[in-house]
Design a protein around this motif. Structure first.
Motif, mmCIF file in Angstrom:
data_model
loop_
_atom_site.group_PDB
_atom_site.id
_atom_site.type_symbol
_atom_site.label_atom_id
_atom_site.label_comp_id
_atom_site.label_asym_id
_atom_site.label_seq_id
_atom_site.Cartn_x
_atom_site.Cartn_y
_atom_site.Cartn_z
ATOM 1 N N MET A 64 55.454 41.854 36.363
ATOM 2 C CA MET A 64 55.278 42.055 36.186
ATOM 3 C C MET A 64 56.419 42.024 35.896
ATOM 4 O O MET A 64 55.000 43.153 35.631
ATOM 5 N N ILE A 65 55.994 43.085 35.938
ATOM 6 C CA ILE A 65 56.074 43.359 36.383
ATOM 7 C C ILE A 65 55.958 43.736 34.633
ATOM 8 O O ILE A 65 55.254 43.014 35.546
ATOM 9 N N PHE A 66 57.851 44.426 34.247
ATOM 10 C CA PHE A 66 57.919 44.209 34.604
ATOM 11 C C PHE A 66 57.823 44.328 34.118
ATOM 12 O O PHE A 66 57.098 45.739 33.601
ATOM 13 N N PRO A 86 49.027 54.378 36.510
ATOM 14 C CA PRO A 86 48.338 53.174 36.658
ATOM 15 C C PRO A 86 48.516 51.919 35.916
ATOM 16 O O PRO A 86 47.867 51.564 34.895
ATOM 17 N N LEU A 87 49.364 51.090 36.447
ATOM 18 C CA LEU A 87 49.654 49.882 35.918
ATOM 19 C C LEU A 87 48.598 48.843 36.147
ATOM 20 O O LEU A 87 48.160 48.659 37.253
ATOM 21 N N ARG A 88 48.586 47.886 35.127
ATOM 22 C CA ARG A 88 47.525 46.681 35.332
ATOM 23 C C ARG A 88 48.188 45.496 34.900
ATOM 24 O O ARG A 88 48.863 45.419 33.604
ATOM 25 N N LEU A 89 48.449 44.589 35.661
ATOM 26 C CA LEU A 89 49.003 43.399 35.517
ATOM 27 C C LEU A 89 48.000 42.225 35.400
ATOM 28 O O LEU A 89 47.087 42.358 36.156
ATOM 29 N N VAL A 140 51.442 38.926 44.567
ATOM 30 C CA VAL A 140 52.590 39.366 44.069
ATOM 31 C C VAL A 140 52.032 40.414 43.003
ATOM 32 O O VAL A 140 52.701 41.484 43.101
ATOM 33 N N LEU A 141 51.307 40.014 42.181
ATOM 34 C CA LEU A 141 50.817 41.121 41.176
ATOM 35 C C LEU A 141 50.077 42.429 41.752
ATOM 36 O O LEU A 141 50.480 43.388 41.289
ATOM 37 N N ARG A 142 49.332 42.188 42.703
ATOM 38 C CA ARG A 142 48.724 43.577 43.106
ATOM 39 C C ARG A 142 49.541 44.014 44.049
ATOM 40 O O ARG A 142 49.327 45.372 43.787
ATOM 41 N N ASP A 143 50.466 43.696 44.983
ATOM 42 C CA ASP A 143 51.507 44.489 45.234
ATOM 43 C C ASP A 143 52.425 45.003 44.460
ATOM 44 O O ASP A 143 52.557 46.408 44.760
ATOM 45 N N TYR A 144 52.707 44.649 43.385
ATOM 46 C CA TYR A 144 53.551 45.227 42.409
ATOM 47 C C TYR A 144 52.961 46.417 41.707
ATOM 48 O O TYR A 144 53.551 47.354 41.693
ATOM 49 N N GLU A 145 51.411 46.218 41.495
ATOM 50 C CA GLU A 145 50.830 47.263 40.940
ATOM 51 C C GLU A 145 50.805 48.504 41.817
ATOM 52 O O GLU A 145 50.855 49.641 41.313
ATOM 53 N N GLN A 146 50.460 48.117 43.191
ATOM 54 C CA GLN A 146 50.354 49.186 44.021
ATOM 55 C C GLN A 146 51.596 50.082 44.282
ATOM 56 O O GLN A 146 51.725 51.451 44.332
ATOM 57 N N ALA A 147 52.771 49.200 44.352
ATOM 58 C CA ALA A 147 53.909 49.851 44.663
ATOM 59 C C ALA A 147 54.299 50.647 43.177
ATOM 60 O O ALA A 147 55.043 52.046 43.560
ATOM 61 N N TRP A 148 54.122 50.143 42.206
ATOM 62 C CA TRP A 148 54.251 50.870 40.868
ATOM 63 C C TRP A 148 53.508 52.149 40.990
ATOM 64 O O TRP A 148 54.025 53.215 40.530
ATOM 65 N N ARG A 149 52.336 52.080 41.161
ATOM 66 C CA ARG A 149 51.414 53.327 40.959
ATOM 67 C C ARG A 149 51.774 54.337 41.990
ATOM 68 O O ARG A 149 51.633 55.392 41.636
ATOM 69 N N THR A 150 52.365 54.064 43.230
ATOM 70 C CA THR A 150 52.730 55.141 44.065
ATOM 71 C C THR A 150 54.101 55.522 43.586
ATOM 72 O O THR A 150 54.567 56.352 44.480
#
Length: 151
Positions: free
Chosen positions: A1-3, A90-93, A39-49
């Motif tokens: 997204m991000i994003f 806690p980002l959700r894309l 791509v979306l799930r890896d973005y969410e995980q990196a953003w959350r942390t």
């Protein structure tokens, strides 16, 4: 997204229609092929942390971040610096549409945070890959759904 940092700036969780009208209906999700979903799930995980290095690693070496109210940022090191201190929420894309042609593609989507009802904003990701390598983000452009605040 991000994003995305602006993909991902927190704004109220509402989807607005034209000024003075009722909120626009929520668009349905599009099911992504697994490599694009990653791509979306890896973005969410990196953003959350709050992991700016991991976020930047999702981008092509010459990628762009195009955040609302910010100048364009280009290149992984500049992207990492732009994301430093952002995230940790806690980002959700979710995908609304996508297409792939050869080693180029895009995802159009919406984002929200935590248990918010409705979308907070929307984004476009332009993707590219080399050979059969992983999809990388070439550009990430986003903006919120809330109307501008009166000054």
């Amino acid at each position: 997204m991000i994003f995305c940092s602006a993909l991902l700036l927190a704004t109220p969780a509402m989807t607005f229609g034209a000024e003075g009208t009722t909120p626009a209906p929520r668009l349905p999700d599009a099911a992504l092929p697994a490599p694009l979903e990653r791509v979306l799930r890896d973005y969410e995980q990196a953003w959350r942390t709050g992991d700016a290095k991991a976020l930047a690693a999702l981008f092509a070496e010459d990628g762009f971040v195009l955040q609302s109210n910010q100048p364009p940022v280009r290149g992984r090191s500049a992207i990492e610096a732009a994301y430093a201190g952002q995230g940790s929420s806690p980002l959700r894309l979710r995908a609304l549409a996508y297409a792939v042609e050869g080693n180029t593609g895009y995802i159009i989507g919406a984002y929200s945070y935590g248990n918010n009802v409705g979308d907070t904003g929307k984004f476009t990701l332009t993707l590219k890959r080399v050979g059969e390598g992983p999809w990388l983000i070439f550009s990430d452009m986003d903006n919120g759904n809330a109307p501008p605040r009166a000054r």
